[in-house]
Design a protein around this motif. Structure first.
Motif, PDB file in Angstrom:
ATOM      1  N   PHE A 167      -0.932  -0.780  -4.363  1.00 64.06           N
ATOM      2  CA  PHE A 167      -1.888   0.328  -4.359  1.00 64.06           C
ATOM      3  C   PHE A 167      -1.111   1.633  -4.246  1.00 64.06           C
ATOM      4  O   PHE A 167      -0.343   1.820  -3.298  1.00 64.06           O
ATOM      5  N   LYS A 202      -8.333  -0.306  -0.796  1.00 61.50           N
ATOM      6  CA  LYS A 202      -6.924  -0.694  -0.694  1.00 61.50           C
ATOM      7  C   LYS A 202      -6.729  -1.684   0.463  1.00 61.50           C
ATOM      8  O   LYS A 202      -6.029  -1.408   1.435  1.00 61.50           O
ATOM      9  N   ASP A 226      -5.795  -4.965   2.882  1.00 65.03           N
ATOM     10  CA  ASP A 226      -4.556  -5.675   3.176  1.00 65.03           C
ATOM     11  C   ASP A 226      -4.623  -7.063   2.529  1.00 65.03           C
ATOM     12  O   ASP A 226      -5.631  -7.434   1.924  1.00 65.03           O
ATOM     13  N   GLN A 253      -0.383   5.651  -3.739  1.00 65.52           N
ATOM     14  CA  GLN A 253      -0.853   6.676  -2.820  1.00 65.52           C
ATOM     15  C   GLN A 253      -1.851   7.609  -3.513  1.00 65.52           C
ATOM     16  O   GLN A 253      -2.829   8.028  -2.923  1.00 65.52           O
ATOM     17  N   LYS A 301       0.833  -1.197   0.000  1.00 66.92           N
ATOM     18  CA  LYS A 301       0.000   0.000   0.000  1.00 66.92           C
ATOM     19  C   LYS A 301       0.872   1.253   0.000  1.00 66.92           C
ATOM     20  O   LYS A 301       2.063   1.207   0.313  1.00 66.92           O
ATOM     21  N   GLN A 302       0.221   2.355  -0.337  1.00 66.32           N
ATOM     22  CA  GLN A 302       0.843   3.682  -0.247  1.00 66.32           C
ATOM     23  C   GLN A 302       2.113   3.801  -1.078  1.00 66.32           C
ATOM     24  O   GLN A 302       3.105   4.399  -0.646  1.00 66.32           O
TER      25      GLN A 302
END
Length: 156
Positions: A88, A140, A142, A90, A18-19
């Motif tokens: 994913f 988004k 986990d 940001q 993520k991010q």
């Protein structure tokens, strides 16, 4: 097509990230290439270069905010090293997708043969057309949530 179990195994090997920072395709690819789990002998700079070479030919954006990047050339030399990394970003980025939607979710394919590549693409193409699955991707999720959803939506 793959079973949901096979798809989940590939994502478990590749990981969910993520991010990922970046406001361009190149920046996002550079950043996730540094973070994803790569097999021995494959380096982030090589993956990034190959993904960008593929992107120059034709965008890997498929619509609904999703892209399925993959290298132009075979980088995996052992079938047990195949994997899918889900990243994913940001921020959503323009990748000239067919529906003009900016991309926020990337399913990065690292495959051993063209047959497995096509099987994975076919499975993902069906999955990313499912509206409920797309809505989940927007959160988004986990890795556990994503894999649980795949088990549900891949069998519909």
């Amino acid at each position: 097509m793959l079973s949901s179990k096979e798809l989940c195994e590939l994502i478990s090997k590749g990981g969910v990230f993520k991010q990922i920072k970046g406001s361009t395709v190149q920046e996002v690819y550079e950043n996730f290439s540094q973070r994803i789990m790569l097999p021995d002998g494959l380096y982030a700079d090589v993956l990034n270069k190959e993904l960008m070479e593929r992107e120059k030919i034709l965008s890997t954006a498929v619509g609904n905010g999703i892209a399925i990047p993959h290298p132009r050339t075979q980088l995996i030399h052992n079938p047990s090293d195949e994997r899918i990394a889900v990243c994913f970003s940001q921020e959503s980025i323009c990748m000239h997708s067919p529906d003009s939607t900016n991309v926020f979710a990337f399913f990065v394919l690292l495959t051993y043969t063209s047959q497995s590549h096509l099987a994975i693409l076919s499975t993902l193409a069906a999955l990313v057309q499912n509206k409920s699955f797309i809505e989940l991707l927007k959160t988004k999720p986990d890795q556990k949530v994503l894999l649980d959803a795949i088990k549900i939506y891949c069998n519909k």
